[in-house]
Write an enzyme that holds these catalytic residues in place. Structure first.
Site, PDB file in Angstrom:
ATOM      1  N   GLU A 128     -33.472  32.182 -21.460  1.00 22.89           N
ATOM      2  CA  GLU A 128     -34.705  32.328 -22.223  1.00 22.89           C
ATOM      3  C   GLU A 128     -35.158  33.789 -22.226  1.00 22.89           C
ATOM      4  O   GLU A 128     -34.745  34.572 -21.355  1.00 22.89           O
ATOM      5  CB  GLU A 128     -35.789  31.422 -21.640  1.00 22.89           C
ATOM      6  CG  GLU A 128     -35.422  29.948 -21.740  1.00 22.89           C
ATOM      7  CD  GLU A 128     -36.580  29.020 -21.400  1.00 22.89           C
ATOM      8  OE1 GLU A 128     -37.636  29.519 -20.972  1.00 22.89           O
ATOM      9  OE2 GLU A 128     -36.422  27.799 -21.586  1.00 22.89           O
ATOM     10  N   PRO A 129     -35.996  34.174 -23.179  1.00 24.38           N
ATOM     11  CA  PRO A 129     -36.388  35.579 -23.304  1.00 24.38           C
ATOM     12  C   PRO A 129     -36.960  36.196 -22.029  1.00 24.38           C
ATOM     13  O   PRO A 129     -36.705  37.353 -21.721  1.00 24.38           O
ATOM     14  CB  PRO A 129     -37.438  35.550 -24.424  1.00 24.38           C
ATOM     15  CG  PRO A 129     -37.061  34.372 -25.260  1.00 24.38           C
ATOM     16  CD  PRO A 129     -36.527  33.352 -24.291  1.00 24.38           C
ATOM     17  N   SER A 133     -31.449  35.073 -15.539  1.00 23.34           N
ATOM     18  CA  SER A 133     -30.647  34.200 -14.680  1.00 23.34           C
ATOM     19  C   SER A 133     -31.483  33.191 -13.901  1.00 23.34           C
ATOM     20  O   SER A 133     -30.927  32.306 -13.244  1.00 23.34           O
ATOM     21  CB  SER A 133     -29.830  35.049 -13.695  1.00 23.34           C
ATOM     22  OG  SER A 133     -28.899  35.862 -14.373  1.00 23.34           O
ATOM     23  N   TRP A 157     -29.779  34.880 -26.543  1.00 24.17           N
ATOM     24  CA  TRP A 157     -28.370  35.222 -26.322  1.00 24.17           C
ATOM     25  C   TRP A 157     -27.460  34.005 -26.434  1.00 24.17           C
ATOM     26  O   TRP A 157     -26.539  33.837 -25.631  1.00 24.17           O
ATOM     27  CB  TRP A 157     -28.174  35.899 -24.957  1.00 24.17           C
ATOM     28  CG  TRP A 157     -28.916  37.183 -24.806  1.00 24.17           C
ATOM     29  CD1 TRP A 157     -29.958  37.442 -23.974  1.00 24.17           C
ATOM     30  CD2 TRP A 157     -28.675  38.395 -25.535  1.00 24.17           C
ATOM     31  NE1 TRP A 157     -30.395  38.730 -24.132  1.00 24.17           N
ATOM     32  CE2 TRP A 157     -29.621  39.348 -25.093  1.00 24.17           C
ATOM     33  CE3 TRP A 157     -27.752  38.757 -26.522  1.00 24.17           C
ATOM     34  CZ2 TRP A 157     -29.678  40.640 -25.591  1.00 24.17           C
ATOM     35  CZ3 TRP A 157     -27.816  40.050 -27.027  1.00 24.17           C
ATOM     36  CH2 TRP A 157     -28.761  40.975 -26.560  1.00 24.17           C
ATOM     37  N   ARG A 271       2.783  60.116 -25.309  1.00 27.12           N
ATOM     38  CA  ARG A 271       2.085  61.401 -25.342  1.00 27.12           C
ATOM     39  C   ARG A 271       2.717  62.365 -24.329  1.00 27.12           C
ATOM     40  O   ARG A 271       2.979  61.992 -23.184  1.00 27.12           O
ATOM     41  CB  ARG A 271       0.607  61.171 -24.986  1.00 27.12           C
ATOM     42  CG  ARG A 271      -0.229  62.434 -24.865  1.00 27.12           C
ATOM     43  CD  ARG A 271      -0.589  62.980 -26.223  1.00 27.12           C
ATOM     44  NE  ARG A 271      -1.616  64.017 -26.107  1.00 27.12           N
ATOM     45  CZ  ARG A 271      -2.093  64.693 -27.134  1.00 27.12           C
ATOM     46  NH1 ARG A 271      -1.649  64.443 -28.353  1.00 27.12           N
ATOM     47  NH2 ARG A 271      -3.033  65.615 -26.949  1.00 27.12           N
ATOM     48  N   HIS A 341      -6.378  58.255 -22.618  1.00 32.17           N
ATOM     49  CA  HIS A 341      -6.295  58.644 -24.024  1.00 32.17           C
ATOM     50  C   HIS A 341      -6.978  59.982 -24.311  1.00 32.17           C
ATOM     51  O   HIS A 341      -6.827  60.522 -25.418  1.00 32.17           O
ATOM     52  CB  HIS A 341      -6.923  57.560 -24.921  1.00 32.17           C
ATOM     53  CG  HIS A 341      -6.024  56.395 -25.188  1.00 32.17           C
ATOM     54  ND1 HIS A 341      -5.739  55.439 -24.238  1.00 32.17           N
ATOM     55  CD2 HIS A 341      -5.342  56.031 -26.317  1.00 32.17           C
ATOM     56  CE1 HIS A 341      -4.941  54.526 -24.771  1.00 32.17           C
ATOM     57  NE2 HIS A 341      -4.673  54.872 -26.020  1.00 32.17           N
ATOM     58  N   GLY A 343      -9.426  62.629 -25.607  1.00 31.49           N
ATOM     59  CA  GLY A 343     -10.342  62.627 -26.739  1.00 31.49           C
ATOM     60  C   GLY A 343     -10.140  61.443 -27.666  1.00 31.49           C
ATOM     61  O   GLY A 343     -11.103  60.922 -28.248  1.00 31.49           O
ATOM     62  N   GLU A 366     -22.807  34.853 -18.389  1.00 34.81           N
ATOM     63  CA  GLU A 366     -22.544  33.632 -17.601  1.00 34.81           C
ATOM     64  C   GLU A 366     -23.025  33.787 -16.160  1.00 34.81           C
ATOM     65  O   GLU A 366     -22.388  33.337 -15.209  1.00 34.81           O
ATOM     66  CB  GLU A 366     -21.047  33.296 -17.630  1.00 34.81           C
ATOM     67  CG  GLU A 366     -20.752  31.805 -17.652  1.00 34.81           C
ATOM     68  CD  GLU A 366     -20.909  31.212 -19.046  1.00 34.81           C
ATOM     69  OE1 GLU A 366     -20.585  30.026 -19.229  1.00 34.81           O
ATOM     70  OE2 GLU A 366     -21.350  31.914 -19.954  1.00 34.81           O
ATOM     71  N   GLU A 370     -24.501  40.191  -9.919  1.00 31.17           N
ATOM     72  CA  GLU A 370     -25.409  40.115  -8.772  1.00 31.17           C
ATOM     73  C   GLU A 370     -25.662  38.656  -8.392  1.00 31.17           C
ATOM     74  O   GLU A 370     -25.704  38.298  -7.203  1.00 31.17           O
ATOM     75  CB  GLU A 370     -26.722  40.837  -9.099  1.00 31.17           C
ATOM     76  CG  GLU A 370     -26.601  42.352  -9.192  1.00 31.17           C
ATOM     77  CD  GLU A 370     -25.821  42.825 -10.426  1.00 31.17           C
ATOM     78  OE1 GLU A 370     -25.188  43.888 -10.355  1.00 31.17           O
ATOM     79  OE2 GLU A 370     -25.837  42.116 -11.469  1.00 31.17           O
TER      80      GLU A 370
END
Length: 388
Positions: A128-129, A133, A157, A271, A341, A343, A366, A370
């Site tokens: 909920e907003p 958790s 969400w 590379r 990679h 840049g 989910e 924490e």
């Protein structure tokens, strides 16, 4: 030994088929779909044809059930191609499991056959907003009257909420119950008057598949929508469902980490700098070694939890460990892929920037990591140790 060796011949074929689907149909278009935040209708239809939405549904209801380790490896393959596709079937599977474990026979027959084919897709609504958790602090209430339930509240969400025809809604049917979780129930809600998908939430990654805000304002659900037909059991039911959900998130992290490692390895071999492939420079080689080690450990931990689930054991600690470790590993691997990679890792013309944006979802989704640590610690104490 290949991880596929733990599967039956039929399940290896399932994983191989999904692998081929990802290579041929997903990877060539994922970057374009992701950057434009386009819903992947054709890819979802391909997943339906493969039977992906029925992997947790028994044959008697039209599904093609597989073991939990097989489900983990299928999810990893989908996330390797595009993590959003794995998200499109995550909550759907949790709802299927909820119906199997707790639903009435009428509820199973009403929903599972259509869920198996993907004709009906499902999601769950917990967050909920203002709650995050802390599920026991939820304010969404379903009040019973002569005609069923009247639902008021908001959820946040909720993945696939706009396109899912069935929502497993965790709510309070007895707001005055103490402790609060004794008053919580799951309603099997379908779209209709009083239920509004108010907006699609903007996100760092996890594009293409919608994550929505839901508003319930006098929404009516029949009495038969109560999962299992008994009030006050919703919290325990959903906690059991989240064991599957956390395994699925761990498997998504495996897919993202694997894609990042594979891209980084290919780039490091091709590379060159200072006259040799960059993997031969110790700093780059060390990155690759650590990435591969972390991914292997995360996969084994996740498969261990999956085997424990199939053995019928409680796995809230094991699933929490898998989700915690795999998600943190995916984040580190994605960052190291960007480093390798150089840049180009910061360029939207390469996929590693997408992996870096997708990986944080598994850390906070989910149940945050924490929260996972809290679950693990509580279970260690309750069980009397790791191997008690």
């Amino acid at each position: 030994m290949s991880v596929l060796d733990i599967l039956s011949d039929e399940e290896r074929l399932v994983v191989g088929t999904v692998h081929e689907f990802v290579d041929k149909e997903v990877r060539p278009v994922a970057r374009e779909f992701e950057h434009s935040d386009t819903y992947p209708e054709a890819l979802i239809e391909g997943m339906k044809r493969l039977g992906v939405f029925g992997l947790a549904v028994p044959e008697q209801y039209g599904g093609t059930p597989v073991s939990t380790p097989c489900y983990v490896l299928v999810t990893e393959e989908l996330a390797r191609g595009w993590m959003s596709l794995a998200g499109a079937m995550g909550g759907h599977t949790v709802v299927a499991k909820l119906l199997l474990h707790y639903g009435t026979e009428e509820q199973k027959r009403r929903y599972l056959p259509r869920m198996a084919t993907g004709e009906l897709r499902a999601t769950m609504a917990l967050t909920e907003p203002g709650g995050g958790s802390d599920l026991q602090a939820m304010r969404t209430v379903a009040r019973r009257d002569a005609e069923g339930y009247v639902v008021d509240g908001a959820k946040m969400w909720i993945t696939n909420a706009r396109r899912s025809g069935l929502i497993a809604l965790l709510c309070k049917t007895d707001p005055d119950a103490r402790p609060a979780h004794h008053g919580m129930s799951i309603l099997l809600v379908e779209h209709g008057p009083g239920l509004t998908v108010s907006r699609d939430l903007p996100k760092l990654g996890y594009k293409g598949v919608e994550s929505c805000e839901l508003s319930f304002d006098g929404h009516r659900a029949p009495a038969t929508a109560l999962l299992g037909g008994a009030e006050g059991r919703g919290f325990g039911q959903m906690m059991k469902g989240l064991e599957t959900g956390r395994l699925q998130v761990a498997a998504r992290a495996l897919g993202v980490g694997r894609a990042a490692l594979e891209d980084a390895l290919a780039y490091a071999r091709a590379r060159e700098s200072f006259g040799k492939p960059i993997w031969q420079h110790q700093s780059i080689g060390n990155y690759l070694a650590d990435m591969a080690t972390s991914l292997t450990a995360a996969r084994q931990l996740t498969l261990y939890a999956a085997r424990e689930a199939d053995a019928g054991r409680r796995i809230d600690m094991e699933a929490g460990m898998a989700k915690l470790f795999a998600s943190e590993a995916a984040m580190r691997i994605a960052l190291d892929a960007v480093r390798i990679h150089g840049g180009y890792g910061y360029s939207t013309e390469f996929d590693v920037e997408r992996y870096f944006r997708d990986a944080p979802l598994m850390i906070v989704g989910e149940g945050t990591n924490e929260i996972q640590r809290n679950v693990i610690a509580a279970q260690l104490v309750a069980r009397g140790g790791l191997d008690a």
